[in-house]
Scaffold this motif. Structure first.
Motif, PDB file in Angstrom:
ATOM      1  N   ARG A   3       0.901  -1.157   0.000  1.00 21.62           N
ATOM      2  CA  ARG A   3       0.000   0.000   0.000  1.00 21.62           C
ATOM      3  C   ARG A   3       0.938   1.203   0.000  1.00 21.62           C
ATOM      4  O   ARG A   3       1.508   1.548   1.028  1.00 21.62           O
ATOM      5  N   GLY A   4       1.146   1.805  -1.160  1.00 20.01           N
ATOM      6  CA  GLY A   4       2.149   2.871  -1.263  1.00 20.01           C
ATOM      7  C   GLY A   4       3.504   2.318  -0.872  1.00 20.01           C
ATOM      8  O   GLY A   4       3.949   1.309  -1.416  1.00 20.01           O
ATOM      9  N   ASN A   5       4.142   2.957   0.104  1.00 20.67           N
ATOM     10  CA  ASN A   5       5.454   2.495   0.561  1.00 20.67           C
ATOM     11  C   ASN A   5       5.378   1.435   1.658  1.00 20.67           C
ATOM     12  O   ASN A   5       6.409   0.936   2.092  1.00 20.67           O
ATOM     13  N   LEU A   6       4.170   1.111   2.134  1.00 19.91           N
ATOM     14  CA  LEU A   6       4.016   0.076   3.157  1.00 19.91           C
ATOM     15  C   LEU A   6       4.032  -1.292   2.490  1.00 19.91           C
ATOM     16  O   LEU A   6       3.369  -1.502   1.479  1.00 19.91           O
ATOM     17  N   ARG A   7       4.783  -2.214   3.065  1.00 21.21           N
ATOM     18  CA  ARG A   7       4.865  -3.568   2.525  1.00 21.21           C
ATOM     19  C   ARG A   7       4.729  -4.583   3.654  1.00 21.21           C
ATOM     20  O   ARG A   7       5.237  -4.375   4.753  1.00 21.21           O
ATOM     21  N   LEU A   8       4.049  -5.679   3.357  1.00 21.46           N
ATOM     22  CA  LEU A   8       3.950  -6.811   4.267  1.00 21.46           C
ATOM     23  C   LEU A   8       4.184  -8.083   3.469  1.00 21.46           C
ATOM     24  O   LEU A   8       3.814  -8.160   2.293  1.00 21.46           O
ATOM     25  N   PHE A   9       4.794  -9.067   4.107  1.00 26.46           N
ATOM     26  CA  PHE A   9       4.872 -10.405   3.541  1.00 26.46           C
ATOM     27  C   PHE A   9       3.839 -11.257   4.266  1.00 26.46           C
ATOM     28  O   PHE A   9       3.741 -11.211   5.500  1.00 26.46           O
ATOM     29  N   LEU A  10       3.069 -12.030   3.527  1.00 30.77           N
ATOM     30  CA  LEU A  10       2.102 -12.967   4.080  1.00 30.77           C
ATOM     31  C   LEU A  10       2.599 -14.369   3.753  1.00 30.77           C
ATOM     32  O   LEU A  10       2.831 -14.691   2.584  1.00 30.77           O
ATOM     33  N   SER A  11       2.781 -15.191   4.774  1.00 29.76           N
ATOM     34  CA  SER A  11       3.383 -16.501   4.570  1.00 29.76           C
ATOM     35  C   SER A  11       2.505 -17.620   5.098  1.00 29.76           C
ATOM     36  O   SER A  11       2.051 -17.583   6.236  1.00 29.76           O
ATOM     37  N   GLU A  12       2.304 -18.636   4.266  1.00 33.23           N
ATOM     38  CA  GLU A  12       1.635 -19.855   4.691  1.00 33.23           C
ATOM     39  C   GLU A  12       2.620 -20.828   5.342  1.00 33.23           C
ATOM     40  O   GLU A  12       2.207 -21.854   5.864  1.00 33.23           O
ATOM     41  N   HIS A  13       3.904 -20.537   5.301  1.00 34.45           N
ATOM     42  CA  HIS A  13       4.937 -21.407   5.883  1.00 34.45           C
ATOM     43  C   HIS A  13       4.850 -21.352   7.402  1.00 34.45           C
ATOM     44  O   HIS A  13       4.955 -20.277   8.004  1.00 34.45           O
ATOM     45  N   GLU A  14       4.689 -22.506   8.041  1.00 41.01           N
ATOM     46  CA  GLU A  14       4.478 -22.557   9.484  1.00 41.01           C
ATOM     47  C   GLU A  14       5.612 -21.961  10.306  1.00 41.01           C
ATOM     48  O   GLU A  14       5.376 -21.403  11.360  1.00 41.01           O
ATOM     49  N   GLY A  15       6.841 -22.045   9.882  1.00 44.46           N
ATOM     50  CA  GLY A  15       7.958 -21.560  10.682  1.00 44.46           C
ATOM     51  C   GLY A  15       8.284 -20.087  10.523  1.00 44.46           C
ATOM     52  O   GLY A  15       9.159 -19.574  11.220  1.00 44.46           O
ATOM     53  N   ASP A  16       7.603 -19.375   9.639  1.00 37.48           N
ATOM     54  CA  ASP A  16       7.975 -17.982   9.371  1.00 37.48           C
ATOM     55  C   ASP A  16       7.528 -16.999  10.443  1.00 37.48           C
ATOM     56  O   ASP A  16       8.206 -16.031  10.709  1.00 37.48           O
ATOM     57  N   ALA A  17       6.368 -17.204  11.021  1.00 39.91           N
ATOM     58  CA  ALA A  17       5.846 -16.254  12.005  1.00 39.91           C
ATOM     59  C   ALA A  17       4.739 -16.930  12.799  1.00 39.91           C
ATOM     60  O   ALA A  17       4.245 -17.986  12.413  1.00 39.91           O
ATOM     61  N   GLN A  18       4.345 -16.302  13.887  1.00 41.35           N
ATOM     62  CA  GLN A  18       3.277 -16.812  14.736  1.00 41.35           C
ATOM     63  C   GLN A  18       2.050 -15.910  14.612  1.00 41.35           C
ATOM     64  O   GLN A  18       2.191 -14.693  14.563  1.00 41.35           O
ATOM     65  N   PRO A  19       0.844 -16.505  14.597  1.00 40.59           N
ATOM     66  CA  PRO A  19      -0.364 -15.667  14.626  1.00 40.59           C
ATOM     67  C   PRO A  19      -0.376 -14.804  15.888  1.00 40.59           C
ATOM     68  O   PRO A  19       0.346 -15.074  16.840  1.00 40.59           O
ATOM     69  N   ASN A  20      -1.203 -13.785  15.878  1.00 37.90           N
ATOM     70  CA  ASN A  20      -1.356 -12.842  16.982  1.00 37.90           C
ATOM     71  C   ASN A  20      -0.227 -11.819  17.035  1.00 37.90           C
ATOM     72  O   ASN A  20      -0.013 -11.165  18.040  1.00 37.90           O
ATOM     73  N   THR A  21       0.505 -11.682  15.963  1.00 37.84           N
ATOM     74  CA  THR A  21       1.534 -10.652  15.863  1.00 37.84           C
ATOM     75  C   THR A  21       0.851  -9.284  15.822  1.00 37.84           C
ATOM     76  O   THR A  21      -0.240  -9.141  15.300  1.00 37.84           O
ATOM     77  N   LEU A  22       1.503  -8.271  16.373  1.00 40.37           N
ATOM     78  CA  LEU A  22       0.993  -6.902  16.320  1.00 40.37           C
ATOM     79  C   LEU A  22       1.898  -6.073  15.417  1.00 40.37           C
ATOM     80  O   LEU A  22       3.107  -6.021  15.619  1.00 40.37           O
ATOM     81  N   VAL A  23       1.281  -5.443  14.415  1.00 36.10           N
ATOM     82  CA  VAL A  23       1.999  -4.565  13.501  1.00 36.10           C
ATOM     83  C   VAL A  23       1.325  -3.198  13.559  1.00 36.10           C
ATOM     84  O   VAL A  23       0.094  -3.101  13.554  1.00 36.10           O
ATOM     85  N   TYR A  24       2.126  -2.136  13.619  1.00 33.75           N
ATOM     86  CA  TYR A  24       1.587  -0.778  13.616  1.00 33.75           C
ATOM     87  C   TYR A  24       1.746  -0.207  12.214  1.00 33.75           C
ATOM     88  O   TYR A  24       2.845  -0.204  11.656  1.00 33.75           O
ATOM     89  N   LEU A  25       0.644   0.297  11.665  1.00 34.93           N
ATOM     90  CA  LEU A  25       0.667   0.951  10.358  1.00 34.93           C
ATOM     91  C   LEU A  25       0.341   2.423  10.547  1.00 34.93           C
ATOM     92  O   LEU A  25      -0.726   2.765  11.064  1.00 34.93           O
ATOM     93  N   ARG A  26       1.243   3.280  10.154  1.00 34.09           N
ATOM     94  CA  ARG A  26       1.006   4.727  10.199  1.00 34.09           C
ATOM     95  C   ARG A  26       0.543   5.141   8.807  1.00 34.09           C
ATOM     96  O   ARG A  26       1.263   4.967   7.829  1.00 34.09           O
ATOM     97  N   VAL A  27      -0.688   5.672   8.747  1.00 33.08           N
ATOM     98  CA  VAL A  27      -1.297   6.021   7.464  1.00 33.08           C
ATOM     99  C   VAL A  27      -1.740   7.487   7.467  1.00 33.08           C
ATOM    100  O   VAL A  27      -1.862   8.107   8.519  1.00 33.08           O
ATOM    101  N   HIS A  28      -2.036   8.001   6.269  1.00 36.89           N
ATOM    102  CA  HIS A  28      -2.464   9.392   6.132  1.00 36.89           C
ATOM    103  C   HIS A  28      -3.899   9.610   6.595  1.00 36.89           C
ATOM    104  O   HIS A  28      -4.240  10.696   7.047  1.00 36.89           O
ATOM    105  N   ASP A  29      -4.775   8.586   6.429  1.00 35.37           N
ATOM    106  CA  ASP A  29      -6.193   8.789   6.716  1.00 35.37           C
ATOM    107  C   ASP A  29      -6.816   7.561   7.377  1.00 35.37           C
ATOM    108  O   ASP A  29      -7.433   6.731   6.714  1.00 35.37           O
TER     109      ASP A  29
END
Length: 110
Positions: free
Chosen positions: A46-72
């Motif tokens: 989304r503009g300069n914001l990027r996220l990776f979404l992974s189905e690989h079980e070892g990449d990350a754990q659910p319930n992660t918190l990410v802060y997105l600073r947006v214009h609106d």
């Protein structure tokens, strides 16, 4: 190339997650699978914001918190039928994606 940090979020079904993140204004940039039947790894932006979404079980754990600073934040809040709340640093909402990852989304005050 600008240096950046890109959070990786664990998802069960990348196509379902991508559709949900489209409501936040993200679009899929690319998808990779080592074989057609293997888990997907997707970049969304989304503009300069990027996220990776992974189905690989070892990449990350659910319930992660990410802060997105947006214009609106108001526009995003309206998409989800929410009203942002004022914090000392921003107007914010907090959402959970279909996989339980938390997104705190804010527009700085002043």
């Amino acid at each position: 190339m600008d240096e950046e940090i890109i959070p990786i979020l664990r998802v069960e079904e990348a196509d379902v997650a991508v559709k949900w993140y489209e409501l936040l204004g993200f679009t899929a940039q690319w998808e990779h699978r080592f074989q057609p039947e293997l888990p997907a790894f997707v970049e969304i932006a989304r503009g300069n914001l990027r996220l990776f979404l992974s189905e690989h079980e070892g990449d990350a754990q659910p319930n992660t918190l990410v802060y997105l600073r947006v214009h609106d934040v108001e526009a995003i809040a309206a998409e989800f039928g929410m009203t942002p709340e004022d914090a000392p640093w921003a107007r914010e909402i907090e959402l959970r994606d279909p996989d339980g990852n938390r997104l705190r989304i804010g527009t700085p005050l002043g």
